[in-house]
Design a protein around this motif. Sequence first.
Motif, PDB file in Angstrom:
ATOM      1  N   ALA A  51       0.868  -1.207  -0.153  1.00 23.42           N
ATOM      2  CA  ALA A  51      -0.026   0.233   0.087  1.00 23.42           C
ATOM      3  C   ALA A  51       0.995   1.308   0.096  1.00 23.42           C
ATOM      4  O   ALA A  51       0.437   2.284  -0.577  1.00 23.42           O
ATOM      5  N   GLY A  52       1.986   1.204   0.734  1.00 23.80           N
ATOM      6  CA  GLY A  52       2.820   2.178   0.641  1.00 23.80           C
ATOM      7  C   GLY A  52       3.524   2.553  -0.738  1.00 23.80           C
ATOM      8  O   GLY A  52       3.810   3.795  -1.174  1.00 23.80           O
ATOM      9  N   GLY A  53       3.977   1.473  -1.359  1.00 23.37           N
ATOM     10  CA  GLY A  53       4.342   1.612  -2.897  1.00 23.37           C
ATOM     11  C   GLY A  53       3.173   2.426  -3.651  1.00 23.37           C
ATOM     12  O   GLY A  53       3.613   3.266  -4.381  1.00 23.37           O
ATOM     13  N   VAL A  54       1.990   1.817  -3.538  1.00 29.12           N
ATOM     14  CA  VAL A  54       1.070   2.557  -4.182  1.00 29.12           C
ATOM     15  C   VAL A  54       0.933   4.348  -4.026  1.00 29.12           C
ATOM     16  O   VAL A  54       0.647   5.114  -4.756  1.00 29.12           O
ATOM     17  N   LEU A  55       1.080   4.419  -2.513  1.00 28.19           N
ATOM     18  CA  LEU A  55       0.889   5.868  -1.876  1.00 28.19           C
ATOM     19  C   LEU A  55       2.178   6.910  -2.685  1.00 28.19           C
ATOM     20  O   LEU A  55       1.823   7.761  -2.927  1.00 28.19           O
ATOM     21  N   ILE A  56       3.200   6.077  -2.748  1.00 33.39           N
ATOM     22  CA  ILE A  56       4.637   6.569  -3.593  1.00 33.39           C
ATOM     23  C   ILE A  56       4.304   7.025  -4.811  1.00 33.39           C
ATOM     24  O   ILE A  56       4.398   8.162  -5.324  1.00 33.39           O
ATOM     25  N   ALA A  57       3.604   6.082  -5.709  1.00 31.68           N
ATOM     26  CA  ALA A  57       3.347   6.352  -7.090  1.00 31.68           C
ATOM     27  C   ALA A  57       2.526   7.220  -7.127  1.00 31.68           C
ATOM     28  O   ALA A  57       2.444   8.331  -8.070  1.00 31.68           O
ATOM     29  N   SER A  58       1.325   7.448  -6.237  1.00 36.10           N
ATOM     30  CA  SER A  58       0.214   8.230  -6.451  1.00 36.10           C
ATOM     31  C   SER A  58       0.806   9.628  -6.000  1.00 36.10           C
ATOM     32  O   SER A  58       0.173  10.518  -6.748  1.00 36.10           O
ATOM     33  N   SER A  59       1.628   9.744  -5.103  1.00 26.60           N
ATOM     34  CA  SER A  59       1.855  11.246  -4.699  1.00 26.60           C
ATOM     35  C   SER A  59       2.953  11.754  -5.958  1.00 26.60           C
ATOM     36  O   SER A  59       2.691  12.941  -6.300  1.00 26.60           O
ATOM     37  N   ILE A  60       3.747  10.869  -6.520  1.00 31.53           N
ATOM     38  CA  ILE A  60       4.638  11.322  -7.598  1.00 31.53           C
ATOM     39  C   ILE A  60       3.445  11.650  -8.708  1.00 31.53           C
ATOM     40  O   ILE A  60       3.977  12.855  -9.263  1.00 31.53           O
ATOM     41  N   ALA A  61       2.640  11.010  -8.961  1.00 31.53           N
ATOM     42  CA  ALA A  61       1.593  11.241 -10.138  1.00 31.53           C
ATOM     43  C   ALA A  61       0.995  12.692  -9.820  1.00 31.53           C
ATOM     44  O   ALA A  61       0.827  13.386 -10.649  1.00 31.53           O
ATOM     45  N   LEU A  62       0.504  12.886  -8.462  1.00 29.07           N
ATOM     46  CA  LEU A  62      -0.048  14.117  -8.071  1.00 29.07           C
ATOM     47  C   LEU A  62       0.824  15.455  -8.293  1.00 29.07           C
ATOM     48  O   LEU A  62       0.377  16.291  -8.841  1.00 29.07           O
ATOM     49  N   ILE A  63       1.966  15.143  -7.892  1.00 31.53           N
ATOM     50  CA  ILE A  63       3.048  16.130  -7.989  1.00 31.53           C
ATOM     51  C   ILE A  63       3.404  16.755  -9.451  1.00 31.53           C
ATOM     52  O   ILE A  63       3.073  17.760  -9.972  1.00 31.53           O
ATOM     53  N   ILE A  64       3.395  15.415 -10.201  1.00 35.84           N
ATOM     54  CA  ILE A  64       3.665  15.662 -11.842  1.00 35.84           C
ATOM     55  C   ILE A  64       2.477  16.347 -12.425  1.00 35.84           C
ATOM     56  O   ILE A  64       2.669  17.570 -13.218  1.00 35.84           O
ATOM     57  N   GLY A  65       1.213  15.749 -11.989  1.00 32.67           N
ATOM     58  CA  GLY A  65       0.104  16.490 -12.541  1.00 32.67           C
ATOM     59  C   GLY A  65      -0.244  17.970 -12.157  1.00 32.67           C
ATOM     60  O   GLY A  65      -0.356  18.910 -12.825  1.00 32.67           O
ATOM     61  N   ALA A  66       0.486  18.367 -10.911  1.00 31.58           N
ATOM     62  CA  ALA A  66       0.369  19.697 -10.509  1.00 31.58           C
ATOM     63  C   ALA A  66       1.416  20.537 -11.443  1.00 31.58           C
ATOM     64  O   ALA A  66       1.091  21.637 -11.767  1.00 31.58           O
ATOM     65  N   ILE A  67       2.581  20.038 -11.400  1.00 30.57           N
ATOM     66  CA  ILE A  67       3.544  20.761 -12.157  1.00 30.57           C
ATOM     67  C   ILE A  67       2.919  21.095 -13.653  1.00 30.57           C
ATOM     68  O   ILE A  67       3.076  22.250 -14.038  1.00 30.57           O
ATOM     69  N   ILE A  68       2.264  20.194 -14.354  1.00 30.92           N
ATOM     70  CA  ILE A  68       2.225  20.295 -15.488  1.00 30.92           C
ATOM     71  C   ILE A  68       0.794  21.386 -15.756  1.00 30.92           C
ATOM     72  O   ILE A  68       0.550  22.217 -16.522  1.00 30.92           O
ATOM     73  N   PHE A  69      -0.331  20.939 -14.820  1.00 24.41           N
ATOM     74  CA  PHE A  69      -1.502  21.522 -14.955  1.00 24.41           C
ATOM     75  C   PHE A  69      -1.710  22.930 -14.309  1.00 24.41           C
ATOM     76  O   PHE A  69      -2.601  23.936 -14.872  1.00 24.41           O
ATOM     77  N   ILE A  70      -1.112  23.053 -13.142  1.00 27.28           N
ATOM     78  CA  ILE A  70      -1.495  24.466 -12.430  1.00 27.28           C
ATOM     79  C   ILE A  70      -0.877  25.584 -12.958  1.00 27.28           C
ATOM     80  O   ILE A  70      -1.967  26.479 -13.248  1.00 27.28           O
ATOM     81  N   PRO A  71       0.104  25.755 -13.752  1.00 27.87           N
ATOM     82  CA  PRO A  71       0.431  27.020 -14.613  1.00 27.87           C
ATOM     83  C   PRO A  71      -0.456  27.044 -15.767  1.00 27.87           C
ATOM     84  O   PRO A  71      -1.014  28.281 -15.949  1.00 27.87           O
ATOM     85  N   LYS A  72      -1.077  25.889 -16.348  1.00 33.24           N
ATOM     86  CA  LYS A  72      -1.972  26.029 -17.495  1.00 33.24           C
ATOM     87  C   LYS A  72      -3.364  26.575 -16.874  1.00 33.24           C
ATOM     88  O   LYS A  72      -4.025  27.388 -17.462  1.00 33.24           O
TER      89      LYS A  72
END
Length: 126
Positions: free
Chosen positions: A99-120
């Motif tokens: 479950a911790g592995g999924v949490l790491i993957a999801s957190s990274i995805a959230l950060i990448i999504g924020a970096i890409i979409f927030i400025p747009k």
Amino acid sequence: MASDYQEIKQKTIGLKYAINGLIFAFKNEINMRVHVLVTIIVIMLGFFFQVSFTEWVLLFLTFGLVLSSEVFNTAVEMLLDYLAPEWHPKAGIIKDLTAGGVLIASSIALIIGAIIFIPKIITWMM
Ligand SMILES: Nc1ncnc2c1ncn2[C@@H]1O[C@H](COP(=O)(O)OP(=O)(O)OP(=O)(O)O)[C@@H](O)[C@H]1O
């Protein structure tokens, strides 16, 4: 010729079983359905905000990371429920680890999504 046929047959059957596993995970794991839903929403946002080629590559890498980690998490949970259905601290920590592995993957995805979409999103709102 015959060996070519065997090879194609084996690959086709392997793919069938793999798809079967994905269908099982989707039907039985609410988290998997949530991840698939989020993936679809992010793809729609990607088209809406016309993300670049590199951003698409990054987004698809994160989709793969999150979805495959969830599939492996489901597999480990099922394996433990089958092999060690009784309550045991080791079984618990193994489930916590995946479950911790999924949490790491999801957190990274959230950060990448924020970096890409927030400025747009900010540019779009102004
Ligand atoms: N057999 C067990 N022995 C000890 N602790 C367990 C056991 N089964 C589950 N746990 C504990 O309960 C938590 C939740 O386990 P469960 O199997 O319900 O998965 P889950 O987190 O609800 O996953 P999902 O929602 O994806 O099905 C585990 O992370 C673990 O801490």
